[in-house]
Design a protein around this motif. Structure first.
Motif, mmCIF file in Angstrom:
data_model
loop_
_atom_site.group_PDB
_atom_site.id
_atom_site.type_symbol
_atom_site.label_atom_id
_atom_site.label_comp_id
_atom_site.label_asym_id
_atom_site.label_seq_id
_atom_site.Cartn_x
_atom_site.Cartn_y
_atom_site.Cartn_z
ATOM 1 N N LEU A 148 -20.813 -17.768 55.451
ATOM 2 C CA LEU A 148 -19.443 -17.658 54.960
ATOM 3 C C LEU A 148 -19.329 -16.445 54.045
ATOM 4 O O LEU A 148 -20.162 -16.230 53.175
ATOM 5 N N ALA A 149 -18.292 -15.670 54.236
ATOM 6 C CA ALA A 149 -17.990 -14.549 53.340
ATOM 7 C C ALA A 149 -16.853 -15.000 52.436
ATOM 8 O O ALA A 149 -15.685 -14.812 52.732
ATOM 9 N N GLY A 150 -17.200 -15.652 51.345
ATOM 10 C CA GLY A 150 -16.176 -16.222 50.471
ATOM 11 C C GLY A 150 -15.928 -17.682 50.808
ATOM 12 O O GLY A 150 -16.630 -18.289 51.618
ATOM 13 N N ALA A 151 -14.886 -18.226 50.206
ATOM 14 C CA ALA A 151 -14.585 -19.651 50.362
ATOM 15 C C ALA A 151 -13.902 -19.943 51.692
ATOM 16 O O ALA A 151 -13.318 -19.061 52.335
ATOM 17 N N ASN A 152 -13.984 -21.195 52.101
ATOM 18 C CA ASN A 152 -13.271 -21.689 53.268
ATOM 19 C C ASN A 152 -11.761 -21.518 53.041
ATOM 20 O O ASN A 152 -11.240 -21.879 51.978
ATOM 21 N N CYS A 153 -11.057 -20.968 54.004
ATOM 22 C CA CYS A 153 -9.624 -20.655 53.847
ATOM 23 C C CYS A 153 -8.792 -21.907 54.104
ATOM 24 O O CYS A 153 -8.154 -22.048 55.156
ATOM 25 N N TYR A 154 -8.784 -22.806 53.125
ATOM 26 C CA TYR A 154 -8.188 -24.136 53.302
ATOM 27 C C TYR A 154 -7.406 -24.529 52.057
ATOM 28 O O TYR A 154 -7.835 -24.268 50.932
ATOM 29 N N GLY A 155 -6.251 -25.161 52.249
ATOM 30 C CA GLY A 155 -5.485 -25.687 51.125
ATOM 31 C C GLY A 155 -5.067 -24.615 50.142
ATOM 32 O O GLY A 155 -4.445 -23.612 50.501
ATOM 33 N N ALA A 156 -5.415 -24.804 48.873
ATOM 34 C CA ALA A 156 -5.034 -23.868 47.823
ATOM 35 C C ALA A 156 -5.629 -22.485 48.060
ATOM 36 O O ALA A 156 -5.010 -21.470 47.741
ATOM 37 N N GLU A 157 -6.826 -22.448 48.643
ATOM 38 C CA GLU A 157 -7.455 -21.162 48.941
ATOM 39 C C GLU A 157 -6.651 -20.385 49.987
ATOM 40 O O GLU A 157 -6.522 -19.160 49.904
ATOM 41 N N LYS A 158 -6.087 -21.100 50.945
ATOM 42 C CA LYS A 158 -5.270 -20.434 51.965
ATOM 43 C C LYS A 158 -4.033 -19.805 51.323
ATOM 44 O O LYS A 158 -3.709 -18.636 51.592
ATOM 45 N N LEU A 159 -3.342 -20.549 50.473
ATOM 46 C CA LEU A 159 -2.160 -20.001 49.806
ATOM 47 C C LEU A 159 -2.540 -18.828 48.916
ATOM 48 O O LEU A 159 -1.823 -17.820 48.865
ATOM 49 N N ARG A 160 -3.688 -18.909 48.235
ATOM 50 C CA ARG A 160 -4.136 -17.808 47.387
ATOM 51 C C ARG A 160 -4.352 -16.548 48.222
ATOM 52 O O ARG A 160 -3.970 -15.445 47.823
ATOM 53 N N ARG A 161 -4.940 -16.712 49.399
ATOM 54 C CA ARG A 161 -5.203 -15.552 50.254
ATOM 55 C C ARG A 161 -3.910 -14.976 50.829
ATOM 56 O O ARG A 161 -3.802 -13.757 51.013
ATOM 57 N N ILE A 162 -2.958 -15.834 51.125
ATOM 58 C CA ILE A 162 -1.659 -15.344 51.604
ATOM 59 C C ILE A 162 -1.017 -14.477 50.521
ATOM 60 O O ILE A 162 -0.504 -13.388 50.793
ATOM 61 N N GLU A 163 -1.055 -14.960 49.288
ATOM 62 C CA GLU A 163 -0.478 -14.198 48.176
ATOM 63 C C GLU A 163 -1.259 -12.906 47.940
ATOM 64 O O GLU A 163 -0.670 -11.857 47.662
ATOM 65 N N ALA A 164 -2.591 -12.966 48.085
ATOM 66 C CA ALA A 164 -3.413 -11.765 47.925
ATOM 67 C C ALA A 164 -3.139 -10.761 49.039
ATOM 68 O O ALA A 164 -3.411 -9.563 48.894
ATOM 69 N N HIS A 165 -2.593 -11.259 50.133
ATOM 70 C CA HIS A 165 -2.226 -10.411 51.272
ATOM 71 C C HIS A 165 -0.913 -9.672 51.009
ATOM 72 O O HIS A 165 -0.439 -8.921 51.856
ATOM 73 N N GLY A 166 -0.341 -9.915 49.830
ATOM 74 C CA GLY A 166 0.903 -9.242 49.457
ATOM 75 C C GLY A 166 2.158 -9.989 49.861
ATOM 76 O O GLY A 166 3.255 -9.423 49.850
ATOM 77 N N ILE A 167 2.006 -11.274 50.192
ATOM 78 C CA ILE A 167 3.158 -12.069 50.629
ATOM 79 C C ILE A 167 3.526 -13.052 49.521
ATOM 80 O O ILE A 167 2.820 -14.033 49.289
ATOM 81 N N GLU A 168 4.605 -12.768 48.820
ATOM 82 C CA GLU A 168 5.046 -13.665 47.750
ATOM 83 C C GLU A 168 5.710 -14.910 48.326
ATOM 84 O O GLU A 168 5.565 -16.008 47.783
ATOM 85 N N ARG A 169 6.444 -14.724 49.411
ATOM 86 C CA ARG A 169 7.128 -15.847 50.048
ATOM 87 C C ARG A 169 7.348 -15.506 51.519
ATOM 88 O O ARG A 169 7.811 -14.420 51.850
ATOM 89 N N ALA A 170 7.013 -16.444 52.408
ATOM 90 C CA ALA A 170 7.223 -16.227 53.837
ATOM 91 C C ALA A 170 8.645 -16.626 54.217
ATOM 92 O O ALA A 170 9.308 -17.388 53.509
ATOM 93 N N THR A 171 9.091 -16.118 55.338
ATOM 94 C CA THR A 171 10.391 -16.534 55.868
ATOM 95 C C THR A 171 10.247 -17.851 56.625
ATOM 96 O O THR A 171 11.073 -18.761 56.487
ATOM 97 N N PHE A 172 9.190 -17.952 57.423
ATOM 98 C CA PHE A 172 8.895 -19.156 58.201
ATOM 99 C C PHE A 172 7.427 -19.522 58.006
ATOM 100 O O PHE A 172 6.577 -18.632 57.881
ATOM 101 N N ALA A 173 7.125 -20.807 57.992
ATOM 102 C CA ALA A 173 5.730 -21.260 57.937
ATOM 103 C C ALA A 173 5.601 -22.537 58.753
ATOM 104 O O ALA A 173 6.486 -23.402 58.714
ATOM 105 N N TYR A 174 4.502 -22.641 59.488
ATOM 106 C CA TYR A 174 4.262 -23.781 60.383
ATOM 107 C C TYR A 174 2.886 -24.378 60.105
ATOM 108 O O TYR A 174 1.893 -23.653 60.025
#
Length: 229
Positions: A148-174
């Motif tokens: 693993l290169a870093g933490a599992n991209c799950y739950g809070a970690e997934k949202l953290r990575r989305i924000e680190a990707h420069g996305i403050e808020r998505a238009t759609f999420a599924y």
């Protein structure tokens, strides 16, 4: 500004989780894998009981790939995803992806699945970017398997990575799972896809859209977009 549509992968785009099935696909001709599968299941049970971390389940499962090179695993991932695209996807998810693509939206997969699998599916379906659990192939050790290169991209970690990707808020999420509730709420239109019981209850309480993407009907998208204008 270009609209952003973020999709979870397992049980959102696909009908079933991909990781364990990929491990079986890769190891199906190796009798020794049955013993390793037992170890993975025991580790998974430990996670369910709170005795092991979710990351540790992936760490154990990655060791079953030590007999294959990176190139061989990439070839196997391409074959596995080719099969998934033929028969393993939710028809409504495919239609939703096409709808967003036709609108010129920025399509992103955000998943706990590993990049080895997620990147292949993204290429097959025309996604622009992938946020996933990343693998490190650089280690030289007595167990020549990816780590693993870093933490599992799950739950809070997934949202953290989305924000680190420069996305403050998505238009759609599924997503299908309650672990992605914050991701769904951090979008203008959060869609609970064939939701787990926990997500269904939360979606009903919070007035999120609930969709059966086993069906190709995605009329809810046009309706919700029109209603928001």
């Amino acid at each position: 500004m270009t609209a952003i549509a973020i999709f979870d992968l397992d049980k959102t785009i696909t009908r079933a989780p991909t990781w364990t099935r990929f491990l079986i696909f890769v190891n199906r001709k190796r009798p020794a894998f049955l013993l390793h599968l037992a170890r993975i299941l025991v580790q998974g049970a430990g996670y369910k009981l709170g005795l092991a971390s979710r990351d540790s389940v992936k760490v154990v499962s990655l060791r079953s790939l030590a007999h294959l090179s990176k190139a061989e695993l990439e070839t196997a991932a391409a074959a596995f995803i080719e099969r998934e695209v033929r028969s393993g996807l939710r028809p409504g998810a495919v239609e939703a992806i096409r709808w967003h693509a036709a609108k010129g939206h920025r399509l992103i997969i955000a998943t706990a699945s590993v990049d080895l699998v997620a990147d292949e599916l993204a290429r097959a379906l025309g996604f622009h970017e992938v946020i996933a659990t990343r693998l490190d192939w650089s280690a030289q050790s007595d167990v020549p398997a990816p780590r693993l290169a870093g933490a599992n991209c799950y739950g809070a970690e997934k949202l953290r990575r989305i924000e680190a990707h420069g996305i403050e808020r998505a238009t759609f999420a599924y997503s299908d799972h309650v672990s992605d509730l914050d991701m769904l709420l951090n979008s203008d239109l959060g869609v609970a896809v064939n939701p787990s019981s926990g997500l269904r209850k939360a979606a009903q309480r919070l007035n999120l859209t609930i969709a059966d993407l086993n069906l190709p009907d995605i009329g809810f998208l046009s309706e919700k977009v029109s209603a928001s204008k």
